[in-house]
Write a protein that holds these residues in place. Structure first.
Motif, short mmCIF file in Angstrom:
data_model
loop_
_atom_site.label_atom_id
_atom_site.label_comp_id
_atom_site.label_asym_id
_atom_site.label_seq_id
_atom_site.Cartn_x
_atom_site.Cartn_y
_atom_site.Cartn_z
N ASN A 121 -8.81 -23.55 -12.84
CA ASN A 121 -9.32 -23.34 -14.47
C ASN A 121 -8.59 -22.39 -15.30
O ASN A 121 -8.75 -21.88 -16.26
CB ASN A 121 -10.83 -23.10 -14.20
N LYS A 122 -7.16 -22.07 -14.65
CA LYS A 122 -6.17 -21.23 -15.44
C LYS A 122 -6.60 -19.91 -15.70
O LYS A 122 -6.21 -19.17 -16.52
CB LYS A 122 -5.78 -21.82 -16.79
N THR A 123 -7.45 -19.24 -14.62
CA THR A 123 -7.89 -17.84 -14.76
C THR A 123 -7.23 -17.18 -13.71
O THR A 123 -6.85 -17.75 -12.57
CB THR A 123 -9.42 -18.04 -14.67
N PHE A 124 -7.01 -15.99 -13.84
CA PHE A 124 -6.62 -15.13 -12.82
C PHE A 124 -7.65 -14.14 -12.25
O PHE A 124 -8.37 -13.44 -13.02
CB PHE A 124 -5.40 -14.20 -13.62
N GLU A 125 -7.62 -14.04 -11.14
CA GLU A 125 -8.80 -13.24 -10.34
C GLU A 125 -8.06 -12.08 -9.54
O GLU A 125 -7.18 -12.54 -8.93
CB GLU A 125 -9.52 -14.04 -9.21
N ILE A 126 -8.44 -10.81 -9.73
CA ILE A 126 -7.79 -9.65 -9.16
C ILE A 126 -8.34 -9.56 -7.82
O ILE A 126 -9.56 -9.48 -7.53
CB ILE A 126 -8.19 -8.28 -9.82
N VAL A 127 -7.40 -9.60 -6.74
CA VAL A 127 -8.07 -9.50 -5.52
C VAL A 127 -7.42 -8.19 -4.68
O VAL A 127 -8.12 -7.75 -3.57
CB VAL A 127 -7.19 -10.76 -4.50
N ALA A 128 -6.67 -7.48 -5.48
CA ALA A 128 -6.17 -6.12 -4.63
C ALA A 128 -5.47 -5.34 -5.80
O ALA A 128 -4.69 -5.87 -6.69
CB ALA A 128 -5.42 -6.25 -3.50
N ASN A 184 0.73 -1.22 0.07
CA ASN A 184 -0.18 0.12 0.17
C ASN A 184 1.00 1.10 0.03
O ASN A 184 0.40 2.35 -0.13
CB ASN A 184 -0.98 0.04 1.20
N ASN A 185 2.00 1.22 0.15
CA ASN A 185 3.08 2.44 0.25
C ASN A 185 4.01 2.42 -0.74
O ASN A 185 4.46 3.58 -0.76
CB ASN A 185 3.53 2.45 1.77
N THR A 186 4.16 1.39 -1.23
CA THR A 186 5.35 1.45 -2.55
C THR A 186 4.75 2.53 -3.66
O THR A 186 3.16 2.61 -3.86
CB THR A 186 5.61 0.31 -3.15
N GLN A 187 5.49 3.31 -4.35
CA GLN A 187 5.10 3.99 -5.52
C GLN A 187 5.01 3.03 -7.01
O GLN A 187 4.82 3.50 -8.09
CB GLN A 187 6.04 5.19 -5.60
N ASP A 188 5.48 1.95 -6.56
CA ASP A 188 5.40 0.90 -7.94
C ASP A 188 3.95 0.71 -8.17
O ASP A 188 3.08 0.47 -7.25
CB ASP A 188 6.28 -0.39 -7.87
N LEU A 189 3.70 0.17 -9.43
CA LEU A 189 2.28 -0.27 -9.65
C LEU A 189 2.06 -1.63 -9.44
O LEU A 189 2.74 -2.57 -9.58
CB LEU A 189 2.06 0.02 -11.31
N GLN A 190 1.10 -2.00 -8.43
CA GLN A 190 0.92 -3.44 -7.81
C GLN A 190 -0.60 -3.79 -7.99
O GLN A 190 -1.49 -3.11 -7.76
CB GLN A 190 1.11 -3.21 -6.28
N LEU A 191 -0.55 -4.98 -8.52
CA LEU A 191 -1.67 -5.39 -8.97
C LEU A 191 -1.72 -6.96 -8.47
O LEU A 191 -0.96 -7.49 -8.90
CB LEU A 191 -2.42 -5.44 -10.57
N LEU A 192 -2.56 -7.32 -7.29
CA LEU A 192 -2.32 -8.72 -6.99
C LEU A 192 -3.45 -9.52 -7.39
O LEU A 192 -4.61 -9.15 -7.49
CB LEU A 192 -2.52 -8.56 -5.36
N MET A 193 -2.87 -10.66 -7.82
CA MET A 193 -4.18 -11.53 -8.48
C MET A 193 -3.90 -12.99 -7.90
O MET A 193 -2.87 -13.45 -7.56
CB MET A 193 -3.83 -11.52 -10.10
N GLU A 194 -4.90 -13.84 -7.93
CA GLU A 194 -5.06 -15.24 -7.49
C GLU A 194 -5.08 -16.24 -8.79
O GLU A 194 -6.14 -15.88 -9.50
CB GLU A 194 -5.97 -15.34 -6.46
N TYR A 195 -4.24 -17.12 -8.77
CA TYR A 195 -4.51 -18.03 -9.78
C TYR A 195 -5.29 -19.49 -9.52
O TYR A 195 -5.33 -19.79 -8.47
CB TYR A 195 -3.12 -18.37 -10.08
N LEU A 199 -11.78 -5.86 -7.73
CA LEU A 199 -12.06 -6.97 -6.89
C LEU A 199 -12.93 -7.91 -7.34
O LEU A 199 -14.01 -7.60 -7.72
CB LEU A 199 -12.53 -6.64 -5.29
N GLY A 200 -12.56 -9.27 -7.67
CA GLY A 200 -13.15 -10.24 -8.03
C GLY A 200 -13.09 -10.63 -9.76
O GLY A 200 -13.81 -11.24 -10.03
N LYS A 201 -12.72 -9.45 -10.19
CA LYS A 201 -12.59 -9.50 -11.75
C LYS A 201 -11.58 -10.51 -12.33
O LYS A 201 -10.51 -10.50 -11.62
CB LYS A 201 -12.54 -7.94 -12.33
N SER A 202 -11.67 -11.05 -13.48
CA SER A 202 -10.65 -11.97 -14.02
C SER A 202 -9.94 -11.04 -14.71
O SER A 202 -10.14 -9.69 -15.06
CB SER A 202 -11.37 -12.85 -14.88
N ALA A 203 -8.73 -11.30 -15.03
CA ALA A 203 -7.51 -10.42 -15.46
C ALA A 203 -8.11 -10.26 -17.00
O ALA A 203 -7.89 -9.08 -17.65
CB ALA A 203 -6.28 -10.97 -15.32
N GLY A 204 -8.69 -11.24 -17.64
CA GLY A 204 -8.87 -11.19 -19.04
C GLY A 204 -10.23 -10.00 -19.11
O GLY A 204 -10.10 -9.15 -19.91
#
Length: 221
Positions: A158-165, A144-155, A187-192
């Motif tokens: 079924n080989k899909t990626f779900e965005i969690v943060a 939450n404090n880094t200035q780098d772009l952070q997108l956290l996903m759960e694999y 939140l909850g959206k697939s990466a695709g």
């Protein structure tokens, strides 16, 4: 049941409790003149008791808890007094200041004034849980404090990626392209779905992005 059969079953029962590594003790409460529980006495114990506490069975049988631990916290006696009085099974995890250990305890009573305990030393497990929570807290602060772009996903399987943060720098960067969304929109959206429907990337770029994500999973890099 004949007396011989009873002795055989009793022997098997005792062997069972001697062989398990979980500690087992049978105790009786000690009361004052007003029938208030003030201590409890050890009646029997298995070899697992020694493994879990570091105490020798011969050193505790017939002794009371206060004789072994004069500075014991009263909460132990109060809790076991309730158990021996009401005979309702209990389960709890508690810190014992007398030996600086956390214990996972199951207690039950079949005779008023007496109780039995099954317990194990949960100190290592407790330490691991604390270390895990600490690591999670550190990760959260960094995320939450880094200035780098952070997108956290759960694999998923079924080989899909779900965005969690997503962190604030990521949201601000998206806003620079005229896409104004909140963390909750991720939140909850697939990466695709996110790439195609929110970022409006072209199909070939969406596929290339997903292929890169899969490559990271496969190579663990």
């Amino acid at each position: 049941m004949t007396s011989n059969q009873y002795k055989i079953e009793e022997g098997l029962f005792q062997k069972l409790f001697d062989d398990i590594t979980i500690g087992f003790v049978q105790c009786e409460m000690v009361y004052d003149l007003q029938d208030i529980p003030i201590d409890f006495r050890f009646l029997s114990a298995n070899r697992g008791f020694e493994e879990q506490t570091g105490l020798k069975i011969k050193a505790v049988l017939g002794k009371t808890f206060k004789e072994l631990f004069p500075n014991v916290q009263s909460k132990w006696i109060e809790r076991f007094g309730q158990l021996a009085q009401h005979q309702e099974s209990v389960h709890f995890k508690e810190y014992g200041s007398s030996d600086n250990r956390f214990y996972d305890v199951h207690g039950f009573s079949k005779e008023k004034g007496k109780f039995s305990l099954l317990f194990s030393d949960a100190t290592k497990q407790r330490d691991m849980e604390i270390q895990f929570m600490d690591s999670q807290s550190i990760m959260s602060v960094v995320f939450n404090n880094t200035q780098d772009l952070q997108l956290l996903m759960e694999y998923h399987d079924n080989k899909t990626f779900e965005i969690v943060a997503a962190n604030e720098p990521y949201i601000r960067k998206v806003a620079e392209f005229g896409i104004f969304i909140t963390k909750e929109d991720f939140l909850g959206k697939s990466a695709g779905y996110f790439c195609s429907e929110i970022l409006h990337l072209k199909p070939d770029l969406v596929q290339a992005t997903l292929d890169n994500y899969h490559k990271v999973i496969e190579t663990k890099q």
